[in-house]
Design an enzyme around this catalytic site. Structure first.
Site, PDB file in Angstrom:
ATOM      1  N   LYS A   1     -13.401  -4.262  -6.549  1.00  0.00           N
ATOM      2  CA  LYS A   1     -14.163  -3.127  -7.092  1.00  0.00           C
ATOM      3  C   LYS A   1     -13.259  -1.965  -7.435  1.00  0.00           C
ATOM      4  CE  LYS A   1     -14.035  -2.943  -2.517  1.00  0.00           C
ATOM      5  NZ  LYS A   1     -14.177  -3.917  -1.445  1.00  0.00           N
TER       6      LYS A   1
ATOM      7  N   LYS B   1       0.813  -1.222   0.000  1.00  0.00           N
ATOM      8  CA  LYS B   1       0.000   0.000   0.000  1.00  0.00           C
ATOM      9  C   LYS B   1       0.839   1.263   0.000  1.00  0.00           C
ATOM     10  CE  LYS B   1      -4.459  -1.437   1.751  1.00  0.00           C
ATOM     11  NZ  LYS B   1      -5.520  -1.252   2.730  1.00  0.00           N
TER      12      LYS B   1
ATOM     13  N   LYS C   1      -7.085 -10.359  -8.571  1.00  0.00           N
ATOM     14  CA  LYS C   1      -8.254 -10.735  -7.784  1.00  0.00           C
ATOM     15  C   LYS C   1      -9.453  -9.887  -8.183  1.00  0.00           C
ATOM     16  CE  LYS C   1      -8.572 -11.299  -3.158  1.00  0.00           C
ATOM     17  NZ  LYS C   1      -8.222 -11.391  -1.736  1.00  0.00           N
TER      18      LYS C   1
END
Ligand code: TRP
Length: 340
Positions: A207, A121, A204
């Site tokens: 959204k 991240k 994966k």
């Protein structure tokens, strides 16, 4: 209630949580929520909507509120039974952040810096503008789990490292201060654990990554589901046969298999001599049918918001009663003076 307590005494306890950070999709359902429902048969279950984790990334206020209720509704609509399981919102039980603080004092910077999710991240942005919450995220997760003395934590492969950290921190505390925590085992999902994107089988289903067509939202209308599956990428070749050299088709076969209960082999035999188009058309109907009852129930819950709110209220009370017991013991172990 005494019946409930008897059950808790006998069955192993499970804790898990999902972040309210966006539109729920088929990957969330197959990967997590379906397992939550199934585990109620064998475990005493506590399912949390982890809103405090979600805010480690900037959220839009109205969306966060809506997504939080949406996750709770999805749990309930899929079959999480609030008579048997505890369903609640993380921020409703302040014990989570309080225990996090205490655990912060025994967690090492080095441990947190090594977390793969943190490294992913923050890649390329090390230093000045990374929020402390992102760094401390695994400690909040450890607090979630340890407060409830969970024996087992069902998570996806990507969260395994966080559960291992939780084990290390629990053992360290027990050793340094005297036993207060159960050391939990991760239960790593295999089936449904990796539902991949419809337009890129290397990613994966999510959204946030890729286009609208890469995922099937839990509330997608039947025609939207049919269109997305028709457009899903497939591999070269014509035969409906999975395998490592056909990742896109294998992903679709997995979805078909989980939702229909048929094995991959059975499905391949069923489509011998037929092409991708036939297979995809049938898969679309399998998905539409599987989601239909959940969608209906979600619409009912949205029409009468008071039911979910009542479940969440009772859930927070039940959760807090357990959490406070653990926290009282932790405070005592550490040497904090009990509030008179
Ligand atoms: N970090 C988890 C995820 O993103 C969510 C989570 C928070 C969780 N607290 C938890 C999962 C405790 C299991 C147990 O998927």
């Amino acid at each position: 209630m005494s019946g409930q307590e008897e059950i808790s005494a006998r069955r192993p306890r499970v804790f898990s949580g999902s972040q309210p950070s966006g539109t729920l999709h088929l990957g969330n359902y197959l990967g997590a929520i379906r397992n939550y429902v199934a585990m109620q048969e064998t475990h005493d279950c506590i399912y949390c909507v982890v809103d405090l984790h979600a805010i480690t990334v900037r959220q839009v206020r109205a969306d966060l509120r809506r997504n939080t209720i949406d996750v709770a509704n999805a749990y309930l609509a899929a079959g999480v039974d609030p008579e048997r399981s505890i369903v609640f919102i993380q921020s409703h039980v302040p014990a989570h952040t309080e225990l996090m603080w205490i655990l912060n004092t025994i967690t090492y910077m080095g441990e947190l810096r090594r977390m793969t999710q943190f490294k992913d991240k923050t890649a390329g942005a090390e230093g000045e503008s990374i929020g402390v919450g992102l760094f401390d995220y695994p400690v909040l997760m450890a607090a979630d789990i340890l407060l409830y003395r969970a024996d087992a934590v069902p998570v996806g492969e990507d969260q395994k490292q966080h559960v291992e950290l939780t084990r290390d921190v629990a053992e360290r505390f027990n050793h340094a201060f005297g036993k207060a925590f159960v050391v939990p085992d991760p239960i790593i999902r295999t089936e449904g654990g990796r539902v991949m994107s419809l337009d890129d089988p290397a990613k994966k289903m999510s959204k946030s990554a890729g286009s609208e067509n890469s995922y099937i939202a839990l509330m997608d209308a039947p025609d939207v589901i049919r269109r997305k599956i028709r457009r899903a990428v497939t591999d070269s070749g014509t035969e409906v046969r999975g395998g490592p050299e056909k990742p896109a088709l294998t992903n679709l076969l997995d979805i078909y298999s989980i939702l229909s209960g048929a094995t991959i082999g059975e499905i391949e035999r069923r489509y011998e001599g037929k092409g991708y188009a036939d297979f995809k058309a049938d898969l679309a109907e399998v998905v539409v049918e599987a989601l239909a009852p959940i969608q209906t129930r979600i619409r009912e819950l949205e029409a009468d918001k008071s039911y979910t709110l009542e479940v969440l209220k009772t859930g927070a009370e039940r959760a807090e009663a357990i959490a406070e017991r653990t926290l009282a013991k932790v405070r005592e172990r550490v040497g904090l003076v009990p509030r008179p």
